[in-house]
Design a protein around this motif. Structure first.
Motif, PDB file in Angstrom:
ATOM      1  N   SER A 229       0.907  -0.985   0.084  1.00  0.00           N
ATOM      2  CA  SER A 229       0.011   0.078  -0.066  1.00  0.00           C
ATOM      3  C   SER A 229       0.972   1.378  -0.080  1.00  0.00           C
ATOM      4  N   HIS A 230       0.430   2.130  -0.861  1.00  0.00           N
ATOM      5  CA  HIS A 230       1.284   3.537  -0.946  1.00  0.00           C
ATOM      6  C   HIS A 230       0.985   4.382   0.510  1.00  0.00           C
ATOM      7  N   ALA A 231       0.159   4.184   1.198  1.00  0.00           N
ATOM      8  CA  ALA A 231      -0.190   4.858   2.305  1.00  0.00           C
ATOM      9  C   ALA A 231      -0.632   3.960   3.338  1.00  0.00           C
ATOM     10  N   GLU A 232      -0.874   4.229   4.667  1.00  0.00           N
ATOM     11  CA  GLU A 232      -1.087   3.577   6.017  1.00  0.00           C
ATOM     12  C   GLU A 232      -2.673   3.360   6.044  1.00  0.00           C
ATOM     13  N   ASP A 233      -3.359   4.755   5.699  1.00  0.00           N
ATOM     14  CA  ASP A 233      -4.625   4.924   5.485  1.00  0.00           C
ATOM     15  C   ASP A 233      -5.265   3.818   4.562  1.00  0.00           C
ATOM     16  N   MET A 234      -4.861   3.588   3.707  1.00  0.00           N
ATOM     17  CA  MET A 234      -5.308   2.418   2.781  1.00  0.00           C
ATOM     18  C   MET A 234      -5.042   1.034   3.216  1.00  0.00           C
ATOM     19  N   LEU A 251       1.077  -7.580   4.384  1.00  0.00           N
ATOM     20  CA  LEU A 251       0.864  -6.327   4.072  1.00  0.00           C
ATOM     21  C   LEU A 251       2.132  -5.453   4.642  1.00  0.00           C
ATOM     22  N   VAL A 252       2.404  -4.725   3.645  1.00  0.00           N
ATOM     23  CA  VAL A 252       3.370  -3.749   3.820  1.00  0.00           C
ATOM     24  C   VAL A 252       3.035  -2.331   3.456  1.00  0.00           C
ATOM     25  N   THR A 253       3.314  -1.248   3.893  1.00  0.00           N
ATOM     26  CA  THR A 253       2.979   0.158   3.595  1.00  0.00           C
ATOM     27  C   THR A 253       3.925   1.172   3.668  1.00  0.00           C
ATOM     28  N   ALA A 254       3.846   2.249   2.709  1.00  0.00           N
ATOM     29  CA  ALA A 254       4.589   3.248   3.084  1.00  0.00           C
ATOM     30  C   ALA A 254       3.763   4.289   3.909  1.00  0.00           C
ATOM     31  N   ALA A 255       4.268   5.630   4.101  1.00  0.00           N
ATOM     32  CA  ALA A 255       3.614   6.660   4.647  1.00  0.00           C
ATOM     33  C   ALA A 255       2.771   6.227   5.807  1.00  0.00           C
ATOM     34  N   GLY A 256       3.259   5.693   6.909  1.00  0.00           N
ATOM     35  CA  GLY A 256       2.778   4.987   7.976  1.00  0.00           C
ATOM     36  C   GLY A 256       3.208   5.821   9.317  1.00  0.00           C
ATOM     37  N   GLY A 257       2.779   5.341  10.459  1.00  0.00           N
ATOM     38  CA  GLY A 257       3.088   5.771  11.703  1.00  0.00           C
ATOM     39  C   GLY A 257       1.839   6.560  12.288  1.00  0.00           C
ATOM     40  N   SER A 258       0.739   6.086  11.880  1.00  0.00           N
ATOM     41  CA  SER A 258      -0.620   6.829  12.196  1.00  0.00           C
ATOM     42  C   SER A 258      -1.293   6.399  13.609  1.00  0.00           C
ATOM     43  N   ASP A 269      -1.068  -7.482  11.883  1.00  0.00           N
ATOM     44  CA  ASP A 269      -1.843  -7.234  10.692  1.00  0.00           C
ATOM     45  C   ASP A 269      -1.406  -6.178   9.519  1.00  0.00           C
ATOM     46  N   ILE A 270      -0.515  -5.391  10.081  1.00  0.00           N
ATOM     47  CA  ILE A 270       0.381  -4.609   9.036  1.00  0.00           C
ATOM     48  C   ILE A 270       1.842  -5.062   9.527  1.00  0.00           C
ATOM     49  N   ASP A 271       2.681  -5.827   8.238  1.00  0.00           N
ATOM     50  CA  ASP A 271       3.938  -6.386   8.669  1.00  0.00           C
ATOM     51  C   ASP A 271       4.982  -5.318   8.829  1.00  0.00           C
ATOM     52  N   ILE A 272       4.927  -4.627   7.888  1.00  0.00           N
ATOM     53  CA  ILE A 272       5.912  -3.371   7.612  1.00  0.00           C
ATOM     54  C   ILE A 272       5.406  -2.139   7.331  1.00  0.00           C
ATOM     55  N   SER A 273       5.819  -1.167   8.143  1.00  0.00           N
ATOM     56  CA  SER A 273       5.310   0.154   7.711  1.00  0.00           C
ATOM     57  C   SER A 273       6.441   1.348   7.648  1.00  0.00           C
ATOM     58  N   MET A 274       6.264   2.398   7.257  1.00  0.00           N
ATOM     59  CA  MET A 274       7.277   3.510   6.941  1.00  0.00           C
ATOM     60  C   MET A 274       6.993   4.690   7.767  1.00  0.00           C
ATOM     61  N   CYS A 275       7.649   5.031   8.678  1.00  0.00           N
ATOM     62  CA  CYS A 275       7.227   6.182   9.558  1.00  0.00           C
ATOM     63  C   CYS A 275       7.325   7.389   9.007  1.00  0.00           C
ATOM     64  N   PRO A 308      12.279   8.401   6.007  1.00  0.00           N
ATOM     65  CA  PRO A 308      11.489   7.888   7.117  1.00  0.00           C
ATOM     66  C   PRO A 308      11.993   6.285   7.086  1.00  0.00           C
ATOM     67  N   GLU A 309      12.140   6.108   8.484  1.00  0.00           N
ATOM     68  CA  GLU A 309      12.382   4.918   9.011  1.00  0.00           C
ATOM     69  C   GLU A 309      11.410   3.724   8.816  1.00  0.00           C
ATOM     70  N   LEU A 310      11.760   2.288   8.523  1.00  0.00           N
ATOM     71  CA  LEU A 310      11.065   1.519   8.412  1.00  0.00           C
ATOM     72  C   LEU A 310      10.552   1.124   9.938  1.00  0.00           C
TER      73      LEU A 310
END
Length: 324
Positions: A229-234, A251-258, A269-275, A308-310
């Protein structure tokens, strides 16, 4: 957030100069910040950071909302130029059209800062080539971010078969959509990954649309291995679709940390995000614009870049407390 600031090939520019500019300014400059969507949590946070820092520096901050319309953003820029503001910043909606916005601001001697999105055709212009006339570009190289996501995804891919990957894109028209996809695919190929993109669909940046795209993708590809996903909202909506389908897809996502996404990272539920420290992004934009508005010697073409940090369940508390 790792931050690098540069201009005209020189490293080491610091925001300390902004404080000096503030002290030297006799009048409060009017700084306009035009956002694209007042309902988007990331933009709400960037607005918060811009307003807070602008106020601290002594600026009069004006916030305008383009409500997802390129035409409305263009009109708002014209209005601010007509009103004689001392600086304009935008969460730029259209990288190509925005070149004319910067040119118009330059004609009026008003510094222009682009936030989160580059100005100039992303198909032909590298991120680090800041558009001539732009006072500063504040953001990340999304091609690099896509590459970093691919590096994180590669170990999750199954061995001995062609992996199936789905992509939940951001809104069509944003330069970062193509850039994230480009970096992601380039790096996976460079790593020798055996994979197939089974769907790549645009959204409107909302959890609801993310859930819809993922639900449809899972129906068509029940054995999908990874969704990017391009962003954590999606991704929040996509996580629900994965659970509803009983899928084991990663499930991995950019634009995270929400605030809503962090609990899903902790549960896996989200394996990897990007802060994404969006509030700080807004602050950096205000600092850059304030300096240009109060010091005519401020160079153009500054690049204020962050990486952003992973984040995963193991490090999210220490690396990325909820940002927005």
């Amino acid at each position: 957030m790792k931050l690098t600031t540069s201009f005209k090939g020189t490293l080491g520019f610091t925001t300390a100069l902004v404080v000096l500019a503030s002290a030297a300014s006799a009048e409060a400059p009017a700084l306009a910040f035009i956002i694209t969507n007042a309902q988007n949590p990331a933009e709400i946070s960037m607005r918060e950071g811009f307003e807070k820092k602008g106020g601290e520096l002594g600026a009069e901050v004006r916030i305008l909302n383009a409500s997802g319309s390129v035409e409305a953003m263009s009109n708002a820029i014209d209005d601010m130029i007509a009103q004689g503001v001392q600086g304009i910043a935008t969460i730029t909606m259209d990288s190509v059209v925005s070149m004319s916005w910067v040119d118009r601001a330059n004609d009026a001697n008003i510094p222009y800062v682009s936030v989160a999105v580059q100005v100039g055709d992303p198909a032909t212009t590298p991120f680090k080539d800041v558009y001539p006339g732009l006072s500063a570009l504040v953001g990340q190289d999304y091609i690099v971010s896509g590459q970093r996501m691919a590096e994180a995804v590669a170990p999750l891919l199954p061995e001995g078969k062609t992996a199936k990957i789905g992509i939940v894109e951001g809104q069509a028209g944003y330069a970062l959509v193509a850039q994230l996809n480009q970096g992601f695919n380039e790096k996976l190929k460079e790593l020798g990954a055996d994979y197939q993109i089974v769907f790549s669909q645009p959204t409107d940046w909302t959890p609801a649309k993310g859930q819809e795209v993922c639900a449809n993708g899972l129906i068509a590809n029940p054995d999908i291995d990874v969704i990017f996903s391009h962003a954590e909202d999606m991704a929040i909506g996509c996580a629900q679709a994965i659970n509803d389908a009983g899928s084991s897809a990663k499930l991995v996502t950019a634009a995270g940390g929400s605030k809503l996404g962090t609990p899903l990272i902790k549960t896996g539920d989200i394996d990897i995000s990007m802060c994404e420290a969006w509030i700080r992004t807004g602050e950096l934009a205000a600092e850059a614009l304030f300096q240009a508005a109060t010091d005519s010697a401020t160079p153009k073409g500054r690049l204020i870049e962050y990486k952003p940090e992973l984040i995963t369940a193991e490090n999210t508390d220490t690396v990325c407390p909820p940002q927005w």
